[in-house]
Design a protein around this motif. Sequence first.
Motif, mmCIF file in Angstrom:
data_model
loop_
_atom_site.group_PDB
_atom_site.id
_atom_site.type_symbol
_atom_site.label_atom_id
_atom_site.label_comp_id
_atom_site.label_asym_id
_atom_site.label_seq_id
_atom_site.Cartn_x
_atom_site.Cartn_y
_atom_site.Cartn_z
ATOM 1 N N ASN A 260 0.814 -1.201 0.000
ATOM 2 C CA ASN A 260 0.000 0.000 0.000
ATOM 3 C C ASN A 260 0.857 1.265 0.000
ATOM 4 O O ASN A 260 0.478 2.285 -0.574
ATOM 5 N N VAL A 261 2.031 1.205 0.641
ATOM 6 C CA VAL A 261 2.941 2.355 0.624
ATOM 7 C C VAL A 261 3.428 2.611 -0.802
ATOM 8 O O VAL A 261 3.479 3.755 -1.269
ATOM 9 N N ALA A 262 3.793 1.532 -1.493
ATOM 10 C CA ALA A 262 4.277 1.674 -2.867
ATOM 11 C C ALA A 262 3.190 2.268 -3.763
ATOM 12 O O ALA A 262 3.456 3.130 -4.606
ATOM 13 N N LEU A 263 1.948 1.797 -3.577
ATOM 14 C CA LEU A 263 0.853 2.321 -4.387
ATOM 15 C C LEU A 263 0.598 3.791 -4.076
ATOM 16 O O LEU A 263 0.365 4.607 -4.975
ATOM 17 N N ALA A 264 0.656 4.144 -2.793
ATOM 18 C CA ALA A 264 0.448 5.541 -2.405
ATOM 19 C C ALA A 264 1.505 6.439 -3.037
ATOM 20 O O ALA A 264 1.207 7.529 -3.561
ATOM 21 N N SER A 265 2.757 5.996 -3.002
ATOM 22 C CA SER A 265 3.838 6.768 -3.609
ATOM 23 C C SER A 265 3.652 6.877 -5.113
ATOM 24 O O SER A 265 3.869 7.932 -5.717
ATOM 25 N N LEU A 266 3.211 5.775 -5.732
ATOM 26 C CA LEU A 266 2.968 5.765 -7.173
ATOM 27 C C LEU A 266 1.926 6.800 -7.568
ATOM 28 O O LEU A 266 2.129 7.615 -8.471
ATOM 29 N N LEU A 267 0.792 6.799 -6.865
ATOM 30 C CA LEU A 267 -0.300 7.690 -7.248
ATOM 31 C C LEU A 267 0.050 9.149 -6.987
ATOM 32 O O LEU A 267 -0.315 10.031 -7.785
ATOM 33 N N SER B 19 14.204 26.807 -28.995
ATOM 34 C CA SER B 19 13.863 25.504 -29.558
ATOM 35 C C SER B 19 14.926 24.523 -29.087
ATOM 36 O O SER B 19 16.094 24.623 -29.444
ATOM 37 N N VAL B 20 14.527 23.586 -28.242
ATOM 38 C CA VAL B 20 15.484 22.724 -27.556
ATOM 39 C C VAL B 20 15.063 21.275 -27.657
ATOM 40 O O VAL B 20 13.876 20.952 -27.602
ATOM 41 N N ARG B 21 16.043 20.406 -27.826
ATOM 42 C CA ARG B 21 15.793 18.966 -27.842
ATOM 43 C C ARG B 21 16.553 18.322 -26.696
ATOM 44 O O ARG B 21 17.770 18.483 -26.583
ATOM 45 N N LEU B 22 15.832 17.621 -25.839
ATOM 46 C CA LEU B 22 16.438 16.901 -24.725
ATOM 47 C C LEU B 22 16.783 15.495 -25.180
ATOM 48 O O LEU B 22 15.921 14.766 -25.677
ATOM 49 N N CYS B 23 18.030 15.109 -25.003
ATOM 50 C CA CYS B 23 18.480 13.764 -25.352
ATOM 51 C C CYS B 23 18.822 13.020 -24.069
ATOM 52 O O CYS B 23 19.738 13.413 -23.336
ATOM 53 N N SER B 24 18.076 11.952 -23.791
ATOM 54 C CA SER B 24 18.274 11.223 -22.545
ATOM 55 C C SER B 24 17.747 9.811 -22.717
ATOM 56 O O SER B 24 17.471 9.370 -23.832
ATOM 57 N N ALA B 25 17.602 9.108 -21.603
ATOM 58 C CA ALA B 25 17.066 7.743 -21.611
ATOM 59 C C ALA B 25 16.152 7.565 -20.417
ATOM 60 O O ALA B 25 16.348 8.177 -19.363
ATOM 61 N N ALA B 26 15.138 6.733 -20.593
ATOM 62 C CA ALA B 26 14.208 6.425 -19.510
ATOM 63 C C ALA B 26 13.892 4.940 -19.555
ATOM 64 O O ALA B 26 14.021 4.298 -20.606
ATOM 65 N N GLY B 27 13.496 4.403 -18.418
ATOM 66 C CA GLY B 27 13.131 3.001 -18.369
ATOM 67 C C GLY B 27 11.713 2.774 -18.851
ATOM 68 O O GLY B 27 10.886 3.688 -18.878
ATOM 69 N N ASP B 28 11.427 1.552 -19.247
ATOM 70 C CA ASP B 28 10.066 1.185 -19.652
ATOM 71 C C ASP B 28 9.286 0.853 -18.378
ATOM 72 O O ASP B 28 8.854 -0.268 -18.159
ATOM 73 N N ASP B 29 9.126 1.859 -17.524
ATOM 74 C CA ASP B 29 8.457 1.693 -16.243
ATOM 75 C C ASP B 29 7.489 2.846 -16.046
ATOM 76 O O ASP B 29 7.371 3.738 -16.891
ATOM 77 N N ILE C 34 14.307 11.042 -26.386
ATOM 78 C CA ILE C 34 14.291 10.179 -25.203
ATOM 79 C C ILE C 34 14.253 8.720 -25.646
ATOM 80 O O ILE C 34 13.289 8.276 -26.276
ATOM 81 N N VAL C 35 15.287 7.984 -25.332
ATOM 82 C CA VAL C 35 15.361 6.560 -25.668
ATOM 83 C C VAL C 35 14.761 5.748 -24.522
ATOM 84 O O VAL C 35 15.119 5.952 -23.363
ATOM 85 N N ILE C 36 13.843 4.852 -24.845
ATOM 86 C CA ILE C 36 13.209 4.000 -23.835
ATOM 87 C C ILE C 36 13.934 2.656 -23.795
ATOM 88 O O ILE C 36 14.011 1.958 -24.803
ATOM 89 N N LEU C 37 14.445 2.313 -22.620
ATOM 90 C CA LEU C 37 15.168 1.060 -22.448
ATOM 91 C C LEU C 37 14.327 0.065 -21.658
ATOM 92 O O LEU C 37 13.652 0.444 -20.699
ATOM 93 N N PRO C 38 14.371 -1.201 -22.033
ATOM 94 C CA PRO C 38 13.519 -2.206 -21.369
ATOM 95 C C PRO C 38 14.036 -2.562 -19.978
ATOM 96 O O PRO C 38 15.161 -2.230 -19.591
ATOM 97 N N THR C 39 13.174 -3.257 -19.225
ATOM 98 C CA THR C 39 13.556 -3.802 -17.923
ATOM 99 C C THR C 39 14.809 -4.675 -18.092
ATOM 100 O O THR C 39 14.927 -5.390 -19.104
ATOM 101 N N PRO C 40 15.801 -4.616 -17.198
ATOM 102 C CA PRO C 40 15.758 -4.068 -15.833
ATOM 103 C C PRO C 40 16.215 -2.617 -15.692
ATOM 104 O O PRO C 40 16.468 -2.180 -14.579
ATOM 105 N N HIS C 41 16.383 -1.903 -16.800
ATOM 106 C CA HIS C 41 16.799 -0.512 -16.696
ATOM 107 C C HIS C 41 15.716 0.302 -15.980
ATOM 108 O O HIS C 41 14.524 0.122 -16.230
ATOM 109 N N ARG C 42 16.137 1.203 -15.107
ATOM 110 C CA ARG C 42 15.221 2.022 -14.314
ATOM 111 C C ARG C 42 15.398 3.492 -14.654
ATOM 112 O O ARG C 42 16.529 3.958 -14.837
ATOM 113 N N THR C 43 14.300 4.208 -14.706
ATOM 114 C CA THR C 43 14.369 5.652 -14.889
ATOM 115 C C THR C 43 15.129 6.278 -13.718
ATOM 116 O O THR C 43 14.986 5.853 -12.574
ATOM 117 N N ALA C 44 15.933 7.277 -14.022
ATOM 118 C CA ALA C 44 16.826 7.873 -13.024
ATOM 119 C C ALA C 44 16.043 8.545 -11.895
ATOM 120 O O ALA C 44 14.938 9.045 -12.097
#
Length: 787
Positions: free
Chosen positions: A67-74, A456-466, A486-496
């Motif tokens: 429930n703590v994890a869900l609360a933090s998520l929402l 006019s700016v482009r952000l180049c980064s990576a995020a997890g598929d989470d 923004i490149v999306i990387l699969p699990t187990p990669h985590r967003t920073a």
Amino acid sequence: MNISAALLRPRLPLRTRLLSTSASRRYLTNNGFFRVSDEVREAIHSRKPVVALETTIYTHGFPYPENVALASLLESVVRVNGGVPATIGILDGVARVGLDPEELIRLTESAGKSTTLKLSRRDLGYVCGLRLAGKKFNGGTTIAGTMILAHLAGIKVFGTGGLGGVHRGGEHTLDVSADLTELGRTPVAVISSGCKSFLDIPRTLEYLETEGVGVGTFADGRTGNVDFPAFWSRESGVKSPTTISDEMEAAAIIYAQEALQIQSGLHFANPCPSDKAIPKAAMDMVINEAVRQADAQGITGKDNTPFILHKIKELTKGSSVPANRALIESNVRRATIVARELSVLQAQQENAQSQGIASAFIPPTSSISPSPEEEIFQSMSTPYSQSTTTVLQQRRSDLVVAGALAVDFSCDYSPFLDATNSTTPSLQTSNPARIHQSLGGVGHNIAKAAHLLGSSVRLCSAAGDDFTGRAALSQLENDGMQTDGIVILPTPHRTAQYVAVNDVNKDLMLAMADMSILESLDPSTIQSTYFPTPTEAPPKCVIVDGNWPSEALHVWFRHAKSLSAQTIFEPVSTAKATRIFSSSEPPSTFPQHIIDIATPNTYELKAMHARCADLELFSDPAWFKIVDALGISPSGLRVPLAATIGSDLVDAGIPQQSIQLLPFIPAILTKLGPKGVLLVKLLQADDPALSLAKEAQYVLARNSNGDGESNVGGLYVRLFPPEIVLGPGEVVSVNGIGDTFVAAMAVSLVRGRRMDEAIPFAQKAALHSLQSQESVSFKLVELRDSI
């Protein structure tokens, strides 16, 4: 929603707004039974988007610590979409609107205890009153309980999972959820995925109609009159009373309902995301079996719903759980966007009032320009679509920012009144704090600040598929920023993620950062992944933060220089500042250098200097050649440095360290906090500063050895003190001020400003973020015309 759509929002007349204002005076103030958190109260007062969240799902739905994890998520869903979460519950017999993290943990830990109750309208007086008799209860609020407390606080939008309804056979048992009657008498808009499909959906809708509740279902890309959803399933076989196209329409309905002083609620149904939804036919079979077993065992009353939910989970072999989580997340996100659109409407109508508009629904014309506040909200509400390639090609990216995209947690020490340590948190124990969560990361902050300043700016980064990655992309789109980088990387990669611990004056004490996702990218793919194709215009400036590993940093800078782009290095931290100096790839010296400007603080500068010393780079003949060409007097620079910038900085060795780094990085701007910014720069032989009288005091050495090959003209040292120094009580947050400074300076340079013009402008921009709870202040849009 695009800018043109935002401009077409109707303006309501002054009289209507005044009615709305008068209606808001019913809101309850804090007392012994009712408390609204400082953050939520300030957000309501300043008309920020606020979203109510219930707590029964934590106390009677999920076990601890799920429930703590869900609360933090929402709460994260709300924050990254631009809103302020107001989680509502009862602690020790006090109704609280806006639980802080410690309070939320206390409540979720109490799940399952006899003193933790499930609370609807009828129970609030009971649990609060018994506190006076020495009996302290905790409680999770149902939809009905949450609605009434949200309304008492002045919150208009509430995101939740599923609505209660009329139970099957309710025409005989009169088993009708209090959620429905609460909707009939409390003016709060509830966004849910309809009611549980084991309820009687047709009779539920009939009951809501009798109660005078406006019911609509989001079209979610569909056309025509859509079905009212059945929680896990997108269809129920029952048509929705009305269809809502998007969040802006929902916000307009809420605004009108309040202006008309209609004292009943609204229900906007949001279908379960299609990739997690369970088909109606399959769900009907499961529900019929669950209901049959409940009837066979005589399960009725308050035990009926928990029993059926357990059976559904069992019969679907757990597939109902991910659907449940997905729809709750989706509902809260949609509720946040509705709340944000409502804030847009309120801002527009207030602006209309100030312009003296007193007629009903006047559509804007080309002669009506948006106010700065409207521009802020329009930029927040203007998504960028990756699929719109023609738009991408038309949007020249003058500025490319390569760096971290992260979720930031800012923990500001907030000692108790009787605390012995009133300034800094204590080590190795828990400390009271105000915790703020937002979308951040150095790269993101720089890109967002540049975007707000009109670049006019482009952000180049990576995020997890989470979840965090999806929410981050959504927020970027809602802010009107490009997301194709923004490149999306699969699990187990985590967003920073980044956690900052600040003292009572909001000065950084300690920070922890997990930016490992950027280190997982293959440096050899950076050029093909992130840089423009030959058909696209190259950027004028490339900013790279130190979150990239050493090899990747060199790839970024080498390729940027090949495009003739100006390059800026933001070191990020002492640990990462040294990455640009690699033992495997020694840095090139001027004029073959790959970094034009570096922007360290004093600690990062010291780390960079120490790294070069460790690698013996100061013994390299190429380094000696450039230092010799600077024309430094044999008597040294201590006296002229002290006269120019003060003896304190000289005693600390800051200008000396910068000068020694100039052969590798010919312009170093050291951020000195309240003392300002120190610019130490290698002048080229043709630099105008060498001949201008007003610059003579800052030119502390000139090349006089006749070495024209190096193209070195001399040494420039100048301290830029801030125009305004804020006191401790005036500083809201130090997170992001350095990033804002870098962005504003880069935007100024791209626009053709000289360095001595760009730095004061960047300091002014940083001041805005210093006075903002957000890492990057939306007030930066006010500076666009002054660049």
